[in-house]
Design an enzyme around this catalytic site. Structure first.
Site, mmCIF file in Angstrom:
data_model
loop_
_atom_site.group_PDB
_atom_site.id
_atom_site.type_symbol
_atom_site.label_atom_id
_atom_site.label_comp_id
_atom_site.label_asym_id
_atom_site.label_seq_id
_atom_site.Cartn_x
_atom_site.Cartn_y
_atom_site.Cartn_z
ATOM 1 N N LYS A 1 0.808 -1.199 0.000
ATOM 2 C CA LYS A 1 0.000 0.000 0.000
ATOM 3 C C LYS A 1 0.858 1.273 0.000
ATOM 4 C CE LYS A 1 -2.507 -2.323 3.409
ATOM 5 N NZ LYS A 1 -3.034 -2.288 4.778
ATOM 6 N N GLY A 2 2.092 1.151 0.450
ATOM 7 C CA GLY A 2 2.935 2.323 0.729
ATOM 8 C C GLY A 2 3.076 3.345 -0.384
ATOM 9 N N ASP B 1 7.467 3.487 -2.201
ATOM 10 C CA ASP B 1 7.682 4.616 -1.308
ATOM 11 C C ASP B 1 9.130 4.716 -0.842
ATOM 12 O OD1 ASP B 1 7.450 2.262 0.152
ATOM 13 O OD2 ASP B 1 5.915 2.989 1.524
ATOM 14 N N ASP C 1 14.588 0.088 1.871
ATOM 15 C CA ASP C 1 15.208 -0.025 3.180
ATOM 16 C C ASP C 1 16.267 -1.137 3.058
ATOM 17 O OD1 ASP C 1 15.378 0.336 5.983
ATOM 18 O OD2 ASP C 1 13.870 -1.184 6.368
ATOM 19 N N LYS D 1 17.068 4.417 2.112
ATOM 20 C CA LYS D 1 17.889 4.296 3.327
ATOM 21 C C LYS D 1 19.038 3.333 3.020
ATOM 22 C CE LYS D 1 14.316 3.377 6.319
ATOM 23 N NZ LYS D 1 13.595 3.180 7.599
ATOM 24 N N PHE E 1 13.104 5.530 11.144
ATOM 25 C CA PHE E 1 11.780 5.081 10.716
ATOM 26 C C PHE E 1 10.950 6.295 10.339
ATOM 27 C CE2 PHE E 1 7.528 3.260 10.995
ATOM 28 C CZ PHE E 1 7.733 2.114 10.241
HETATM 29 P P1 IMP Z 1 12.638 -3.309 2.234
HETATM 30 O O1 IMP Z 1 12.173 -4.575 1.608
HETATM 31 O O2 IMP Z 1 13.351 -3.589 3.530
HETATM 32 O O3 IMP Z 1 13.464 -2.449 1.327
HETATM 33 O O4 IMP Z 1 11.386 -2.496 2.688
HETATM 34 C C1 IMP Z 1 10.519 -2.045 1.807
HETATM 35 C C2 IMP Z 1 9.169 -1.720 2.401
HETATM 36 O O5 IMP Z 1 9.160 -1.602 3.828
HETATM 37 C C3 IMP Z 1 8.753 -0.376 1.890
HETATM 38 O O6 IMP Z 1 8.050 -0.523 0.697
HETATM 39 C C4 IMP Z 1 7.911 0.176 3.011
HETATM 40 O O7 IMP Z 1 6.567 -0.169 2.799
HETATM 41 C C5 IMP Z 1 8.425 -0.483 4.269
HETATM 42 N N1 IMP Z 1 9.313 0.430 5.023
HETATM 43 C C6 IMP Z 1 10.648 0.442 5.027
HETATM 44 N N2 IMP Z 1 11.152 1.422 5.797
HETATM 45 C C7 IMP Z 1 10.085 2.070 6.287
HETATM 46 C C8 IMP Z 1 9.920 3.228 7.139
HETATM 47 O O8 IMP Z 1 10.880 3.876 7.611
HETATM 48 N N3 IMP Z 1 8.642 3.599 7.413
HETATM 49 C C9 IMP Z 1 7.569 2.931 6.924
HETATM 50 N N4 IMP Z 1 7.656 1.876 6.124
HETATM 51 C C10 IMP Z 1 8.901 1.444 5.802
HETATM 52 MG MG MG Z 2 5.991 -0.924 0.869
#
Ligand code: IMP
Ligand code: MG
Length: 179
Positions: free
Chosen positions: A44-45, A101, A104, A132, A153
Site C-alpha cells: 500500500k505504501g 515509497d 530499506d 535508506k 523510521f
Molecule cells: P525493504 O524490503 O526492507 O526495502 O522495505 C521495503 C518496504 O518496507 C517499503 O516498501 C515500506 O513499505 C516499508 N518500510 C521500510 N522502511 C520504512 C519506514 O521507515 N517507514 C515505513 N515503512 C517502511
Molecule cells: Mg511498501
C-alpha cells in the site's frame, strides 16, 4: 505503539516533495519518451507517491498495482516477501517502472524486479521516493531516486506507523521522547 510518547520531526516537507516530484517526472518523461511505459505501483505504501508522480508525466503511461508484504506491523522487515496481489498481465514489449515509497533493506524491490522480469518485459527499472542505503541487505541501487535519508523510521505520505498516518501530506520521523 504509543504515539503520544514520541516526537515527530518533519523530514520532507510538502514543498520538498513537490520539487522532487517535478524533477523525477521530467526525468522519467524524457527517458521513456520513445518507450512503452508501464508503471507498477507497490501497495500500500506507494499509493500517494504513485498518484502524484504519474500526474507529473508528459508521456502516455499504463498503471498496474501489486500488493506485497513483509513487515506486518513491525518496523523490521521479516526478510521474506509475499506477493499478496500479483499483476495479471503479459509484460512483453513493456518498459516496466516499479514505483515504491522507500527502499530499506532493498529486499522488496529486488524481489519484485526479479519476479516481473520473468513476465518477459523489455526492461525493468525502479523508482523510489526515499532511500535508506545504510540498511541495505541486498545489492540494489534505485534507478530513479527522490531523496536519500538516514537510518530512521519514517512515516506519512503513504508510509504507515501501525497502519496509521499514511494520509499525512509530508514525511516525518518518529523518535522516542526519552531517546
Ligand atoms: P525493504 O524490503 O526492507 O526495502 O522495505 C521495503 C518496504 O518496507 C517499503 O516498501 C515500506 O513499505 C516499508 N518500510 C521500510 N522502511 C520504512 C519506514 O521507515 N517507514 C515505513 N515503512 C517502511
Ligand atoms: Mg511498501
Amino acid at each position: 505503539m504509543d504515539i503520544e510518547k514520541k516526537v515527530w520531526e518533519v523530514l520532507l516537507s510538502e514543498e520538498e516533495i513537490s520539487e522532487t516530484l517535478k524533477r523525477l517526472g521530467k526525468q522519467i518523461s524524457k527517458d521513456y519518451e520513445t518507450k512503452k511505459l508501464l508503471v507498477v505501483s507497490l501497495l500500500k505504501g506507494s499509493f500517494i507517491f504513485t498518484a502524484d508522480i504519474v500526474r507529473r508525466l508528459s508521456i502516455p503511461v499504463r498503471i498496474e498495482f501489486m500488493t506485497t508484504s513483509s513487515y506486518g506491523d513491525s518496523e523490521e522487515t521479516s526478510g521474506r516477501v509475499k506477493i499478496v496481489t500479483d499483476i495479471n498481465k503479459d509484460l512483453t514489449g513493456y518498459d516496466v517502472l516499479i514505483v515504491d515509497d522507500i527502499t530499506d533493506s532493498g529486499i522488496t524491490m529486488k524481489f519484485v524486479m526479479d519476479h516481473l522480469r520473468k513476465k518477459n518485459p523489455k526492461s525493468v527499472k525502479s523508482c523510489v521516493l526515499l532511500d535508506k542505503p545504510d540498511r541495505r541487505k541486498v545489492v540494489l541501487k534505485p534507478d530513479y531516486l527522490g531523496v536519500t535519508i538516514p537510518d530512521k523510521f519514517v512515516v506519512g505520505y503513504g508510509l504507515n506507523y501501525g497502519e496509521y498516518y499514511r494520509n499525512i501530506p509530508y514525511v516525518f520521523v518518529v523518535t522516542s521522547k526519552d531517546r
